[in-house]
Design a protein around this motif. Sequence first.
Motif: not given
Length: 91
Positions: A62-85
């Motif tokens: 998930l991490a490289p997939f999210a990064g390639r989509a432009g998701i910042a690391w803090p947002d990625y970490i937050h998204g792991m606990d809070h499902p949603g686009p």
Amino acid sequence: MQAYNVQKLIFHLNTRPAVYERLRTERAALFAEYRLTRDEQEYVATVNVGALYDLGVHPQLLAPFAGRAGIAWPDYIHGMDHPGPLTGSAG
């Protein structure tokens, strides 16, 4: 093995530029090829890392997939606990 097909797709998106390009140009055909459910298709298209993680997709995919989509690391970490686009999109 619920997440097998979506994990396989995300692995290929992370490692094969041609597959990532197909996500932009032939999304429906690509999703059909990997036999993704409607929910899985939505989660991949919207980079919903929390929902993908809940399905069983490994964070190391998930991490490289999210990064390639432009998701910042803090947002990625937050998204792991809070499902949603998140801000960003696949393809």
